[in-house]
Scaffold this motif. Sequence first.
Motif, PDB file in Angstrom:
ATOM      1  N   LYS A 295       0.831  -1.205   0.000  1.00  9.25           N
ATOM      2  CA  LYS A 295       0.000   0.000   0.000  1.00  9.25           C
ATOM      3  C   LYS A 295       0.867   1.256   0.000  1.00  9.25           C
ATOM      4  CE  LYS A 295      -0.578  -0.030   5.058  1.00  9.25           C
ATOM      5  NZ  LYS A 295      -1.531  -0.273   6.151  1.00  9.25           N
ATOM      6  N   ARG A 359       0.248   6.471   0.241  1.00  7.59           N
ATOM      7  CA  ARG A 359      -0.330   5.202   0.678  1.00  7.59           C
ATOM      8  C   ARG A 359      -1.743   5.047   0.139  1.00  7.59           C
ATOM      9  NH1 ARG A 359       2.895   6.188   5.153  1.00  7.59           N
ATOM     10  NH2 ARG A 359       4.114   4.407   5.874  1.00  7.59           N
ATOM     11  N   PRO A 362      -6.527   0.500   2.346  1.00  7.73           N
ATOM     12  CA  PRO A 362      -6.806  -0.902   2.000  1.00  7.73           C
ATOM     13  C   PRO A 362      -8.288  -1.193   1.772  1.00  7.73           C
ATOM     14  CG  PRO A 362      -5.167  -0.807   3.730  1.00  7.73           C
ATOM     15  CD  PRO A 362      -5.677   0.593   3.550  1.00  7.73           C
TER      16      PRO A 362
END
Length: 443
Positions: A295, A359, A362
């Motif tokens: 990520k 990033r 998720p």
Amino acid sequence: MSFEPFNGVTPPNEWKTRLVKDIAVVNERSIKKSDRIDTIQYIDIAAVNHRNIDQLQTFKLNDAPSRARRIVQDNDILISTVRPNLKHYTMIRKAEPDMIASTGFAVISPKRVHPDFLYYYLTSDSYTRYLTQIAEGQTSAYPAFNSDIIENTVIYLPPENEQCEIGEMLASVDKKIELNNAINKNLEEMAQALFKRWFVDFEFPNENGEPYKSSGGEFEESELGLIPKGWKVRTLGEFCEISTTSINPATLSDIIFEHYSIPAFDSGRLPVFESGYEIKSNKYKVSKNSILVSKLNPETKRIWDPYCLTEHAICSTEFMNYIPIESRLRAYCYSILNSEGFHQYLIGNTTGSTNSRQRVNPKGTLHYTFAFGGTDIAYTFNDLVSAIYKKVNENTLENKYLASIRDTLLPKLMSGEIRVPVEQDHNDPDLPMVAERSANYQP
């Protein structure tokens, strides 16, 4: 500080003592204003990993980084002078036209020594530790050493024919590793190309075994545009879950963990094995069904099919740990996560104020959508590519064992603790076979 090679083993009496500068030239050639060079093939430090060059960058000379100055020739040895512990080193067996390396490298050109022998001597773990100690003792902002450290290193030279045998023995292992890497690259490209053909270009085989789209297959509108008639738009979350089951390895100090980290991926896609007390932060548990996707900074594509060689596999929390809901579709799910469409989706859905710390959220990735043609076609594809990914893993693990053999033999061969059988006489007129491969070699 002087280099004490190979655990203090005394080399054989017939081996000669030389300084590197007596048998090689460091940073022999750099670009000059008088050089007529238009386009260069550039080697940056970050591109050199695990004895390989991941990718050359092509620049017009006027647009190239200011550090692009070192001219590289056949059989030159490149060793990064910055953070030597990261092992950014390689050997250029055949230089590309106008190949230029960063000034962050020491470029060593063998002259009166077998190129392979010198390469493995200067890239042994013992020598790397020596350079690391010097670099870390400097007062600069980052660990680095001057190239004259290499020039003034004492090296123990066996007779020329023995240099040749030792160098070529070690090189043969690396050539096998390079071959496996090339096979893996082709296999991965094959699997990705098949996924694109079936599920992006919609040229999957119809009931007659013909390409669906080219054979006049019917399409209908969807939120993704035209998709084959009868197909549905599905989300990644319908096929995968993200596991965040964590563990603190430090509380299990006696256990050896199979650790999947970002640096380990970048260094050759092999996990490191560490005791719990060496690992300072929480990690995610990894299972045999896990598929790991970084990520962090998604522009650098990192997707990992973990081997799970032990029952104590863990990964960095910088990975998203995907678990396919249906295990039979694992290779299909891996291909989705490895697809260009998903990669671009990650890039377009990052947060962070700097490029170095971008990033992905998720949970947000589970909303990624794609066209799904039903379980039958997914099962068929899964069974086809499973064998490909299995072979990739087998080759990578073989490379791990080959590298281990090489690194075990290297110090023993370089110190003379193990002698190689040499058939040729030292005065054999055919001995300078190396000269055929390297114009730099002068016995």
